[in-house]
Enzyme design. Structure first.
Site: not given
Length: 253
Positions: A12, A95
Site C-alpha cells: 500500500h 498486516e
C-alpha cells in the site's frame, strides 16, 4: 501442457504512521497525500496490464491503493460491471497485529524484543499476533488463490499464461510471503531476508503448475479410489514452483 500465471504483490501507499515510523499493524490508517500520489503512479504503470484477478487487504490503506491503481487500468475500466473483475477484499492478507504496541514508535518493538532476548520477528507483543500466525493466514490465502487459478487454468486449452493476478497488501505480509515462497515453492531471491519493500513497491512472480497437473486431468483418476475433487483438495500443490522476476524495495514515486 504447462500452465502458469503472473502474480504481482503491491504494498500500500504511504500513511502518516509510515512517515512517522509508527507501528500500524491492524490500525486502519488511510493514505496520506504522498501515498495517494504513489498509488496513482503505480496505476499509470499498470494502465496497459490486463489484470484478470484483483485482491486487496480489507484495510483502507490497501483497498484505496488498489482502487487508485485500478482506476488507471483500461481493461478494468472497460469491464467495470464485470463481477469477475471486482476486487476481492480478504482479511487473511492484513498486516501483522502488534497489539499494545500499535500506534507506538517502531523502535518500541525492537526494544521490547531485546528485553525478551528475542528478535522482533520472534517476539509477540501482548494482545498481538505472532509471525507464524500471520504466515499461516497468508499461506491459507495463497493456497486458496493457487487452487482457484489452478482450476481455472484447467479450462484453458493452450500452454502459457492463464491469469494475471494483482494483490495489494502490507510490508510485513509481503515479507512473510517471500519467506513462504522460498520455503514451500523453491523461489530464489537475489538477496537474503528480511525482504523489506517500500510503500507502493511491486514484487512480481511467475507461478508454474507442473505439466501433470494441468489441462484436463480427469483421465488420471479413472483407476483411483479418490475423486478429482479430492485430488484437487489434497495434492494439487505438488510440483508447483515459483520464480521471482522482480523484488522492488524502494517506494514508487
Amino acid at each position: 501442457m504447462s500452465k502458469k500465471f503472473h502474480l504481482t504483490l503491491v504494498r500500500h501507499g504511504e500513511t502518516d504512521y509510515n512517515l512517522k515510523r509508527m507501528l500500524q499493524g491492524q490500525v486502519d490508517i488511510p493514505l496520506n497525500e504522498t501515498g495517494l500520489m504513489q498509488a496513482n503512479a503505480v496505476g499509470k504503470c499498470f494502465s496497459e496490464e490486463n489484470i484478470s484477478h484483483w485482491f486487496s487487504s480489507d484495510f483502507c490503506r490497501a483497498s484505496e491503493t488498489c482502487r487508485l491503481i485500478k482506476s488507471h487500468n483500461k481493461y478494468a475500466q472497460a469491464s467495470a460491471g464485470n463481477v469477475v473483475l471486482q476486487t476481492k477484499s480478504d482479511e487473511r492478507i492484513r498486516e501483522r497485529k502488534f497489539g499494545v504496541l500499535e500506534g507506538e514508535p517502531e523502535n518500541e518493538l525492537n526494544q521490547a524484543a531485546e528485553r525478551a532476548h528475542m528478535s522482533p520477528r520472534e517476539y509477540t507483543p501482548e494482545r498481538g499476533e505472532s509471525e507464524m500466525q500471520m504466515r499461516k493466514r497468508a499461506e491459507d490465502f495463497y493456497r486458496a488463490l493457487f487452487k482457484q487459478i489452478y482450476e481455472e487454468c484447467s479450462n484453458h486449452d493452450t500452454d502459457g499464461y492463464c491469469a494475471n493476478v494483482l494483490v495489494v497488501a502490507h510490508g510485513g505480509l509481503i515479507d512473510s510471503t517471500c519467506r513462504l515462497f522460498n520455503a514451500k515453492f523453491g523461489c530464489q531471491f537475489k538477496r537474503n531476508p528480511p525482504y523489506f519493500v517500500g510503500n507502493c513497491s511491486t514484487s512480481c512472480f511467475v507461478v508454474n503448475f507442473p505439466p501433470s497437473c494441468n489441462g484436463d486431468c480427469s483421465t488420471q483418476f479413472e483407476e483411483r479410489d479418490d475423486s478429482l475433487d479430492d485430488y484437487l483438495t489434497n495434492n494439487w500443490l505438488d510440483g508447483v514452483t515459483i520464480k521471482c522476476t522482480k523484488l522492488e524495495t524502494k517506494p514508487n514515486q
